[in-house]
Write a protein that holds these residues in place. Structure first.
Motif, PDB file in Angstrom:
ATOM      1  N   SER A  39       4.202 -10.871 -39.463  1.00  0.00           N
ATOM      2  CA  SER A  39       2.763 -11.015 -39.198  1.00  0.00           C
ATOM      3  C   SER A  39       2.283 -12.453 -39.332  1.00  0.00           C
ATOM      4  N   ASP A  40       3.119 -13.325 -39.906  1.00  0.00           N
ATOM      5  CA  ASP A  40       2.730 -14.718 -40.162  1.00  0.00           C
ATOM      6  C   ASP A  40       1.467 -14.805 -41.005  1.00  0.00           C
ATOM      7  N   GLY A  41       1.260 -13.812 -41.865  1.00  0.00           N
ATOM      8  CA  GLY A  41       0.116 -13.843 -42.775  1.00  0.00           C
ATOM      9  C   GLY A  41      -1.204 -13.374 -42.178  1.00  0.00           C
ATOM     10  N   GLU A  42      -1.190 -13.027 -40.899  1.00  0.00           N
ATOM     11  CA  GLU A  42      -2.434 -12.594 -40.234  1.00  0.00           C
ATOM     12  C   GLU A  42      -2.710 -11.123 -40.520  1.00  0.00           C
ATOM     13  N   ILE A  43      -3.969 -10.805 -40.829  1.00  0.00           N
ATOM     14  CA  ILE A  43      -4.370  -9.418 -41.049  1.00  0.00           C
ATOM     15  C   ILE A  43      -4.895  -8.845 -39.736  1.00  0.00           C
ATOM     16  N   GLN A  44      -4.405  -7.685 -39.358  1.00  0.00           N
ATOM     17  CA  GLN A  44      -4.863  -7.007 -38.143  1.00  0.00           C
ATOM     18  C   GLN A  44      -5.940  -6.012 -38.541  1.00  0.00           C
ATOM     19  N   TRP A  45      -7.191  -6.325 -38.218  1.00  0.00           N
ATOM     20  CA  TRP A  45      -8.325  -5.516 -38.666  1.00  0.00           C
ATOM     21  C   TRP A  45      -8.611  -4.366 -37.718  1.00  0.00           C
TER      22      TRP A  45
ATOM     23  N   LYS B  50      -2.096  -5.635 -43.434  1.00  0.00           N
ATOM     24  CA  LYS B  50      -1.615  -6.937 -43.885  1.00  0.00           C
ATOM     25  C   LYS B  50      -0.104  -6.885 -44.006  1.00  0.00           C
ATOM     26  N   SER B  51       0.552  -7.864 -43.426  1.00  0.00           N
ATOM     27  CA  SER B  51       2.005  -8.009 -43.408  1.00  0.00           C
ATOM     28  C   SER B  51       2.633  -7.015 -42.432  1.00  0.00           C
TER      29      SER B  51
ATOM     30  N   CYS C  13       3.959  -2.194 -44.245  1.00  0.00           N
ATOM     31  CA  CYS C  13       2.740  -3.003 -44.294  1.00  0.00           C
ATOM     32  C   CYS C  13       1.825  -2.495 -45.397  1.00  0.00           C
TER      33      CYS C  13
ATOM     34  N   GLU D   3     -11.630  -5.555 -46.797  1.00  0.00           N
ATOM     35  CA  GLU D   3     -12.082  -6.931 -46.579  1.00  0.00           C
ATOM     36  C   GLU D   3     -12.102  -7.718 -47.883  1.00  0.00           C
TER      37      GLU D   3
END
Length: 202
Positions: A32-38, A149-150, A173, A178
């Motif tokens: 994920s490169d640290g990005e959170i998918q909301w 996350k992850s 994951c 938030e």
């Protein structure tokens, strides 16, 4: 005795599995490169109601704000089994084309839940989910927004099946709010593969 596909030598059979070695070596990596998918929307009472009504799920924690607050929650709670759906981003934005083919079995041009490729290993075009399990740490309440996350790769097993050659993958994951609190952990199994040609034998 070594079993091989008709017309192929044992070396050729091993070669396609070797293509997956970079993925096997990447076990433990977070893709994920640290990005959170909301998730596309906040959890809200209406979505909880629409989920519980067809199930005739009458637990007052999901339907009655007063009962929920009396039990220490800020609002009605979402059933655990609905939690994953609240993490899925929108499929389509205004003006975007979701289906670019009118074929009978056409798939969406993009989807947050399909195989987007790993950037390593062989290119695959077939993708299915095989299993899922979750650990729930606490209930989610109306008014919260969830994200994934992850995206940790925890297993990779190359395998040839009736569908084609590919690998069974296991991903893990965290589902977070938030505020950054982990409310669940999810493990998902998938099979990414190159579809077998019609009439081709295993």
């Amino acid at each position: 005795m070594t079993e091989t596909v008709t017309g192929e030598t044992p070396t050729e059979v091993d070669d396609w599995k070797q293509e997956w070695q970079p993925v096997v070596d990447a076990i433990g990596r977070d893709f994920s490169d640290g990005e959170i998918q909301w998730g596309a929307d906040m959890v809200e009472r209406g979505s909880i109601r629409r989920f519980t009504e067809p199930l005739e799920l009458d637990c007052p924690l999901h339907t009655d704000p007063v009962a929920a607050t009396e039990h220490g929650f800020a609002d009605v709670t979402m059933p655990y089994v609905a939690m994953m759906s609240a993490t899925i981003p929108e499929m389509r934005g205004p003006g975007e084309v979701l289906f670019d083919s009118d074929d009978r079995n056409a798939q969406p041009a993009r989807s947050p839940i399909n195989n987007e490729g790993l950037g390593i290993g062989p290119k695959t075009t077939g993708f299915i989910g095989t299993d899922i399990d979750m650990d729930f740490l606490r209930p989610v309440v109306a008014g919260e927004r969830l994200g994934r996350k992850s995206n940790r790769l925890v297993a990779c097993s190359p395998k040839e099946t009736a569908l084609g050659r590919g690998a069974f993958l296991k991903w893990e994951c965290d589902i977070v709010t938030e505020a950054g609190e982990v409310v669940a952990r999810q493990r998902t199994g998938t099979f990414a593969y190159v579809p077998r040609h019609k009439g081709e034998s295993v």
